[in-house]
Design a protein around this motif. Structure first.
Motif, mmCIF file in Angstrom:
data_model
loop_
_atom_site.group_PDB
_atom_site.id
_atom_site.type_symbol
_atom_site.label_atom_id
_atom_site.label_comp_id
_atom_site.label_asym_id
_atom_site.label_seq_id
_atom_site.Cartn_x
_atom_site.Cartn_y
_atom_site.Cartn_z
ATOM 1 N N GLU A 62 35.577 -0.001 -15.284
ATOM 2 C CA GLU A 62 34.952 1.388 -15.033
ATOM 3 C C GLU A 62 33.628 1.875 -15.913
ATOM 4 O OE1 GLU A 62 37.353 4.968 -14.532
ATOM 5 O OE2 GLU A 62 36.094 5.656 -16.055
ATOM 6 N N TYR A 63 32.745 2.174 -15.323
ATOM 7 C CA TYR A 63 31.242 2.456 -16.191
ATOM 8 C C TYR A 63 31.269 3.905 -16.234
ATOM 9 C CZ TYR A 63 26.513 3.067 -17.219
ATOM 10 O OH TYR A 63 25.331 3.529 -17.956
ATOM 11 N N THR A 64 31.315 4.540 -17.246
ATOM 12 C CA THR A 64 30.975 6.017 -17.308
ATOM 13 C C THR A 64 30.050 6.500 -18.167
ATOM 14 O OG1 THR A 64 33.519 6.263 -17.260
ATOM 15 C CG2 THR A 64 32.117 8.266 -17.990
ATOM 16 N N GLN A 65 29.101 7.263 -17.666
ATOM 17 C CA GLN A 65 27.849 7.906 -18.614
ATOM 18 C C GLN A 65 28.024 9.150 -18.648
ATOM 19 O OE1 GLN A 65 24.192 6.081 -17.473
ATOM 20 N NE2 GLN A 65 23.073 7.436 -18.945
ATOM 21 N N PRO A 66 28.014 9.897 -20.129
ATOM 22 C CA PRO A 66 27.911 11.203 -20.049
ATOM 23 C C PRO A 66 26.356 11.549 -19.953
ATOM 24 C CG PRO A 66 29.369 10.407 -21.970
ATOM 25 C CD PRO A 66 28.729 9.166 -21.077
ATOM 26 N N ASP A 67 25.989 12.584 -19.682
ATOM 27 C CA ASP A 67 24.756 13.077 -19.759
ATOM 28 C C ASP A 67 24.101 13.729 -21.034
ATOM 29 O OD1 ASP A 67 22.192 13.216 -18.233
ATOM 30 O OD2 ASP A 67 22.842 15.246 -17.381
ATOM 31 N N PHE A 68 23.928 12.881 -21.902
ATOM 32 C CA PHE A 68 23.429 13.262 -23.277
ATOM 33 C C PHE A 68 22.016 13.150 -23.101
ATOM 34 C CE2 PHE A 68 27.618 11.702 -25.219
ATOM 35 C CZ PHE A 68 28.272 12.908 -25.260
ATOM 36 N N VAL A 116 20.774 11.404 -25.399
ATOM 37 C CA VAL A 116 20.405 10.085 -25.949
ATOM 38 C C VAL A 116 21.193 9.149 -24.605
ATOM 39 C CG1 VAL A 116 20.284 10.744 -28.218
ATOM 40 C CG2 VAL A 116 22.742 10.201 -27.150
ATOM 41 N N ASP A 117 20.871 7.691 -24.596
ATOM 42 C CA ASP A 117 21.343 6.751 -23.872
ATOM 43 C C ASP A 117 22.639 6.423 -24.255
ATOM 44 O OD1 ASP A 117 21.642 5.099 -21.823
ATOM 45 O OD2 ASP A 117 20.079 3.822 -22.298
ATOM 46 N N THR A 118 23.798 6.923 -23.665
ATOM 47 C CA THR A 118 25.115 6.208 -24.129
ATOM 48 C C THR A 118 25.953 5.869 -22.916
ATOM 49 O OG1 THR A 118 26.669 6.602 -25.774
ATOM 50 C CG2 THR A 118 26.201 8.629 -24.710
ATOM 51 N N SER A 119 26.802 4.969 -23.247
ATOM 52 C CA SER A 119 27.608 4.856 -21.989
ATOM 53 C C SER A 119 29.024 4.218 -22.444
ATOM 54 C CB SER A 119 27.164 3.781 -20.934
ATOM 55 O OG SER A 119 26.818 2.633 -21.442
ATOM 56 N N ASP A 148 20.347 0.903 -31.717
ATOM 57 C CA ASP A 148 20.789 0.012 -30.681
ATOM 58 C C ASP A 148 21.991 -0.812 -31.055
ATOM 59 O OD1 ASP A 148 21.351 -1.340 -28.120
ATOM 60 O OD2 ASP A 148 19.629 -2.541 -28.206
ATOM 61 N N ASP A 149 23.330 -0.088 -30.603
ATOM 62 C CA ASP A 149 24.307 -0.870 -30.987
ATOM 63 C C ASP A 149 25.703 -0.513 -29.908
ATOM 64 O OD1 ASP A 149 26.000 -2.449 -32.756
ATOM 65 O OD2 ASP A 149 26.521 -1.040 -34.252
ATOM 66 N N SER A 150 26.522 -1.499 -30.122
ATOM 67 C CA SER A 150 27.778 -1.212 -29.260
ATOM 68 C C SER A 150 29.003 -1.650 -30.148
ATOM 69 C CB SER A 150 27.916 -2.366 -28.184
ATOM 70 O OG SER A 150 26.772 -2.345 -27.312
ATOM 71 N N ALA A 151 30.120 -0.725 -29.737
ATOM 72 C CA ALA A 151 31.303 -0.985 -30.490
ATOM 73 C C ALA A 151 32.600 -0.605 -29.560
ATOM 74 C CB ALA A 151 31.237 0.092 -31.826
ATOM 75 N N LEU A 152 33.585 -0.820 -30.094
ATOM 76 C CA LEU A 152 34.961 -0.806 -29.365
ATOM 77 C C LEU A 152 34.978 0.854 -29.013
ATOM 78 C CD1 LEU A 152 37.839 -1.734 -28.636
ATOM 79 C CD2 LEU A 152 38.541 -0.944 -30.978
ATOM 80 N N ALA A 153 35.653 0.727 -27.659
ATOM 81 C CA ALA A 153 35.939 2.284 -27.402
ATOM 82 C C ALA A 153 37.287 2.045 -26.541
ATOM 83 C CB ALA A 153 35.193 2.502 -26.131
#
Length: 169
Positions: free
Chosen positions: A146-152, A154-157, A41-46
């Protein structure tokens, strides 16, 4: 009754005159990408760069390049880069403010390392998202979130704050 119809017609005509013009736009943004899966569980720069074409007030197409910098959790490192192509249906709430959705396809390359082992995986997946854009007055610049979520699997956004430049405006 005639006055009401005349006032409504004037309102519609003035809104149409102030509406978004069709055309090409470029954009860039930064924010966070998040991964939450099986104890990681982590977040980083995009960061995001995009080019799009707005056909009218209600529809645009957009291509984007995204990069999520390295996530680190429990001794594992993971980063992701990708290309996205999507359709953006838009709901103009005023001449300056739009809400939009996003649906499309993304091609992503993820790299991971853990304890000297490295893994590189490429996936293409459906993506969806939503956002809002504010373009003050007749400015060529618009601010978006904006919020974007690929349908992987795994839970990523991705959450992005950025700016668009409408060319020819």
């Amino acid at each position: 009754m005639r006055r009401l119809i005349a006032a409504a017609a004037c309102g519609l005509l003035s809104t149409a005159a102030l509406a978004s013009e069709p055309g090409l736009y470029l954009g860039a943004g930064a924010g966070l990408w998040t991964l939450d899966e099986d104890g990681f569980d982590d977040s980083a720069l995009a960061v995001r760069g995009q080019v799009g074409y707005r056909f009218n007030d209600f529809l645009a197409v957009e291509g984007a390049a995204v990069y999520g910098s390295e996530l680190e959790d429990a001794g594992a490192d993971l980063d992701v880069a990708g290309l996205e192509l999507s359709v953006k249906p838009t709901l103009p709430l005023s001449p300056d403010f739009d809400l939009y959705g996003r649906a499309g396809w993304g091609w992503y390359d993820a790299s991971a390392s853990f304890g000297g082992f490295e893994l590189d995986d490429t996936e293409d997946e459906f993506l969806w998202g939503f956002g809002a854009e504010w373009t003050p007055g007749n400015s060529p610049f618009g601010l978006f979130v904006e919020y974007t979520q690929p349908d992987f699997d795994v839970d990523t956004s991705f959450v992005t704050l950025g700016v668009n430049l409408r060319l020819g405006r």
